[in-house]
Design a protein around this motif. Structure first.
Motif, PDB file in Angstrom:
ATOM      1  N   GLU A 386       0.819  -1.210   0.000  1.00  0.00           N
ATOM      2  CA  GLU A 386       0.000   0.000   0.000  1.00  0.00           C
ATOM      3  C   GLU A 386       0.855   1.262   0.000  1.00  0.00           C
ATOM      4  OE1 GLU A 386      -3.253   2.279   2.877  1.00  0.00           O
ATOM      5  OE2 GLU A 386      -2.806   0.157   3.179  1.00  0.00           O
ATOM      6  N   GLU A 387       1.923   1.272   0.797  1.00  0.00           N
ATOM      7  CA  GLU A 387       2.809   2.442   0.858  1.00  0.00           C
ATOM      8  C   GLU A 387       3.546   2.649  -0.459  1.00  0.00           C
ATOM      9  OE1 GLU A 387       3.613   4.919   3.242  1.00  0.00           O
ATOM     10  OE2 GLU A 387       1.611   4.252   3.798  1.00  0.00           O
ATOM     11  N   VAL A 388       3.928   1.561  -1.103  1.00  0.00           N
ATOM     12  CA  VAL A 388       4.625   1.672  -2.383  1.00  0.00           C
ATOM     13  C   VAL A 388       3.723   2.323  -3.420  1.00  0.00           C
ATOM     14  CG1 VAL A 388       5.629   0.374  -4.292  1.00  0.00           C
ATOM     15  CG2 VAL A 388       6.159  -0.269  -1.937  1.00  0.00           C
ATOM     16  N   TRP A 389       2.494   1.842  -3.532  1.00  0.00           N
ATOM     17  CA  TRP A 389       1.555   2.417  -4.477  1.00  0.00           C
ATOM     18  C   TRP A 389       1.252   3.880  -4.145  1.00  0.00           C
ATOM     19  CZ3 TRP A 389      -0.191   1.080  -9.083  1.00  0.00           C
ATOM     20  CH2 TRP A 389      -0.041  -0.251  -9.517  1.00  0.00           C
ATOM     21  N   ILE A 393       2.065   6.985  -6.760  1.00  0.00           N
ATOM     22  CA  ILE A 393       0.996   7.862  -7.254  1.00  0.00           C
ATOM     23  C   ILE A 393       1.205   9.290  -6.769  1.00  0.00           C
ATOM     24  CG2 ILE A 393      -1.495   8.286  -7.184  1.00  0.00           C
ATOM     25  CD1 ILE A 393      -1.901   5.281  -6.901  1.00  0.00           C
ATOM     26  N   TYR A 394       1.621   9.441  -5.527  1.00  0.00           N
ATOM     27  CA  TYR A 394       1.859  10.763  -4.936  1.00  0.00           C
ATOM     28  C   TYR A 394       2.914  11.536  -5.721  1.00  0.00           C
ATOM     29  CZ  TYR A 394       4.222  13.914  -1.639  1.00  0.00           C
ATOM     30  OH  TYR A 394       4.840  14.983  -1.050  1.00  0.00           O
ATOM     31  N   VAL A 438      -6.779  20.634  -9.628  1.00  0.00           N
ATOM     32  CA  VAL A 438      -7.283  19.285  -9.352  1.00  0.00           C
ATOM     33  C   VAL A 438      -6.129  18.319  -9.109  1.00  0.00           C
ATOM     34  CG1 VAL A 438      -8.552  17.344 -10.341  1.00  0.00           C
ATOM     35  CG2 VAL A 438      -9.424  19.666 -10.622  1.00  0.00           C
ATOM     36  N   LEU A 439      -5.078  18.415  -9.936  1.00  0.00           N
ATOM     37  CA  LEU A 439      -3.907  17.545  -9.741  1.00  0.00           C
ATOM     38  C   LEU A 439      -3.246  17.822  -8.391  1.00  0.00           C
ATOM     39  CD1 LEU A 439      -2.294  17.676 -13.310  1.00  0.00           C
ATOM     40  CD2 LEU A 439      -3.434  15.724 -12.239  1.00  0.00           C
ATOM     41  N   SER A 440      -3.159  19.078  -8.014  1.00  0.00           N
ATOM     42  CA  SER A 440      -2.573  19.415  -6.712  1.00  0.00           C
ATOM     43  C   SER A 440      -3.424  18.866  -5.570  1.00  0.00           C
ATOM     44  CB  SER A 440      -2.437  20.935  -6.578  1.00  0.00           C
ATOM     45  OG  SER A 440      -1.619  21.459  -7.591  1.00  0.00           O
ATOM     46  N   THR A 441      -4.740  18.898  -5.755  1.00  0.00           N
ATOM     47  CA  THR A 441      -5.626  18.348  -4.734  1.00  0.00           C
ATOM     48  C   THR A 441      -5.446  16.841  -4.601  1.00  0.00           C
ATOM     49  OG1 THR A 441      -7.237  20.092  -5.190  1.00  0.00           O
ATOM     50  CG2 THR A 441      -8.030  18.151  -4.011  1.00  0.00           C
ATOM     51  N   THR A 444      -2.238  16.168  -2.837  1.00  0.00           N
ATOM     52  CA  THR A 444      -2.353  16.379  -1.392  1.00  0.00           C
ATOM     53  C   THR A 444      -3.126  15.250  -0.722  1.00  0.00           C
ATOM     54  OG1 THR A 444      -2.342  18.763  -1.795  1.00  0.00           O
ATOM     55  CG2 THR A 444      -3.081  18.032   0.366  1.00  0.00           C
ATOM     56  N   LEU A 445      -4.217  14.794  -1.346  1.00  0.00           N
ATOM     57  CA  LEU A 445      -5.002  13.698  -0.772  1.00  0.00           C
ATOM     58  C   LEU A 445      -4.197  12.402  -0.722  1.00  0.00           C
ATOM     59  CD1 LEU A 445      -8.476  14.358  -2.466  1.00  0.00           C
ATOM     60  CD2 LEU A 445      -7.892  14.667  -0.055  1.00  0.00           C
ATOM     61  N   THR A 446      -3.393  12.174  -1.748  1.00  0.00           N
ATOM     62  CA  THR A 446      -2.562  10.968  -1.753  1.00  0.00           C
ATOM     63  C   THR A 446      -1.483  11.042  -0.682  1.00  0.00           C
ATOM     64  OG1 THR A 446      -2.906  10.865  -4.139  1.00  0.00           O
ATOM     65  CG2 THR A 446      -1.233   9.424  -3.234  1.00  0.00           C
TER      66      THR A 446
END
Length: 522
Positions: A386-389, A393-394, A438-441, A444-446
């Motif tokens: 999970e951390e790798v993914w 993505i982040y 949107v990409l920045s959001t 941040t969520l990731t």
């Protein structure tokens, strides 16, 4: 002729001689006007260059211009005038000493001789030296004097009278025009493409302004009529302003940086020290700054598009576009470019700091300690899917967001923006800007992932920093989504095309809604 350093001048200083009338002389620009607007012409005209590369004598039919002064600006001005097809005569108190400073095509002589034949004379000297020209008042009668001087900030605040108005009071039989004071010597030498093209011009005589405007165009610049000579004080204040449009955005960015820096300091440094006695003050120079910069960049980017949302909501509420926005919203809309560039600046610094993090001793020690803990725990393989993914993505979203933001910053440059039509510029700044938000959001969520729901991340009962930064961007994104609904989108399109809620005229959108989408957006 010795210059008189007069210091503070009395506005009631008598004129330097009187003349029975004023000749209505204007500059016959001739071949110079044919070069008007030619931005690709070389700085030095080919017909003025000898085979050995030196400047040749200007053709006799070229319009003659006089320049009084031998400083850096005067030399750059003479060079530019020669390259634009003018014949230039320079007036100096010591022509033998200063002749070598000017191109060979320029005629350097005494001031009295230099003002005889030209109809337009540039006064390239300081205000305190104007009185040294009083002996030439009879020869200057009826001529156009172009004042290019600038006062210091202290002089501008102390004096009520501009330099151009003072020059006009000394020579009432002359026509004084204020121009070229906002153009630097470097811009004159390198050409308008490497500097500001606009040249504010003001004078009480329309014919004189027209003559100087034609010269400005012939030199490759863009004249900007500022009205009568009373506006000279405002024109002289332009070079004294230090980034006037950046004051509020810079203070906003600084305030956000201080707030988030203190917030991160309390959470990441002060809380471990107070609760567990761990000293983590080493995080202040790099780690806390790197955590603060993306917060500032993200909030600033959302503040670029928030005023547009508020303006659209206000138009929907009023049912018209013909009522002015409140002053605070109007100023906010005007500062969006500066806020966006500051957002890009903070995001770029965040990327650089992130690259530097692995180079620090802290990261190396943490890797070694992690390896020791893994050995002591008899773990031969450490892998959390999970951390790798999440990290992959982040990082990918962060790179995409920074790349899109870079495109916005590049298109904000005047040289790039001028090459785009309105639809292209609107697409980049509005559509791609929203994509960057949107990409920045998502970035941040990731980053936050499930931390907002874990009690261990609420230090001193303070929520994680990323949760605070999400407030304004999420409001902007939700509002943009609402405006895409047909009930709001159609009404807003009609308002922007001139429809009014209480108007008597019925307004119907065309069946092809693609036409409505081409209209400009707030």
């Amino acid at each position: 002729m010795a210059a008189e350093a007069s210091g503070e001048q009395d506005p009631s200083t008598p004129a330097c001689g009187e003349s029975p009338g004023m000749k209505d002389n204007t500059l016959h620009t001739g071949s110079a006007t044919q070069m008007s607007g030619e931005m690709d012409k070389p700085l030095i005209s080919r017909r003025l260059v000898d085979s050995d590369g030196s400047l040749a004598e200007a053709p006799s039919e070229a319009p003659k211009v006089g320049v009084l002064g031998s400083g850096d600006f005067a030399r750059s001005l003479v060079t530019r005038l020669l390259g634009s097809g003018f014949s230039v005569v320079v007036g100096s108190r010591n022509p033998k000493r200063t002749a070598g400073l000017f191109p060979s095509a320029a005629q350097v002589t005494f001031q009295a001789e230099a003002v005889d034949s030209p109809d337009v004379i540039f006064v390239a000297m300081f205000r305190e030296h104007y009185s040294s020209l009083c002996g030439l008042s009879d020869q200057l009668a009826g001529k156009i004097l172009v004042d290019v001087s600038n006062p210091t900030e202290q002089e501008h605040l102390r004096r009520r009278e501009s330099n151009a108005e003072y020059l006009a009071s000394l020579f009432p039989t002359c026509t004084v025009v204020k121009a070229f004071n906002v153009i630097s010597a470097w811009t004159l030498q390198s050409g308008p493409r490497d500097g500001n093209r606009q040249v504010p011009i003001c004078s009480d005589h329309p014919e004189a302004k027209r003559a100087v405007s034609e010269m400005v165009q012939a030199m490759g610049f863009m004249p900007m009529d500022m009205g009568s000579l009373v506006s000279a004080r405002e024109v002289e204040a332009m070079p004294l302003r230090l980034l006037p449009g950046w004051k509020v955005p810079a203070l906003l960015a600084l305030g956000l940086f201080i707030f988030f820096y203190v917030y991160n300091f309390v959470r990441d440094v002060l809380q471990p020290y107070v609760r567990d006695g761990k000293s983590k003050f080493y995080k202040l120079p790099v780690s806390v700054v790197n955590t603060t910069l993306p917060c500032v960049a993200y909030v600033l980017l959302s503040l670029v598009y928030l005023p547009g949302v508020l303006a659209a909501a206000l138009q929907l509420h009023r049912g018209t576009k013909y009522r002015r926005f409140p002053d605070w919203l109007d100023h906010w809309l005007q500062h969006r470019k500066q806020i966006g560039l500051l957002s890009f600046f903070c995001a770029a610094l965040h990327a650089l700091y992130s690259f530097c993090l692995p180079l620090g001793r802290v990261s190396r020690y943490e890797v070694v300690n992690l390896a020791i803990k893994q050995v002591l725990a008899n773990k031969s393989h450490l892998w959390i899917e999970e951390e790798v993914w999440r990290m992959e993505i982040y990082l990918s979203l962060g790179v995409l967001a920074l790349g899109t933001l870079s495109l916005l910053a590049v298109t904000s440059l005047p040289s790039i923006a001028n090459s785009l039509n309105w639809r292209e510029f609107s697409f980049v700044q509005s559509t791609l800007g929203f994509v960057a938000l949107v990409l920045s959001t998502l970035h941040t969520l990731t980053y936050g992932w499930t931390r907002a729901f874990e009690d261990s991340h609420y230090k001193f009962y303070l929520p994680p920093t990323f949760t605070l930064t999400l407030l304004v961007p999420c409001v902007v994104i939700l509002a943009k989504g609402l405006f895409l609904l047909p009930c709001f989108r159609h009404r807003l399109s009609k308002i922007r095309r001139g429809w009014e809620k209480d108007g008597a005229i019925k307004f119907t959108l065309p069946m092809d809604h693609a036409l409505a989408q081409k209209t400009s957006h707030v």
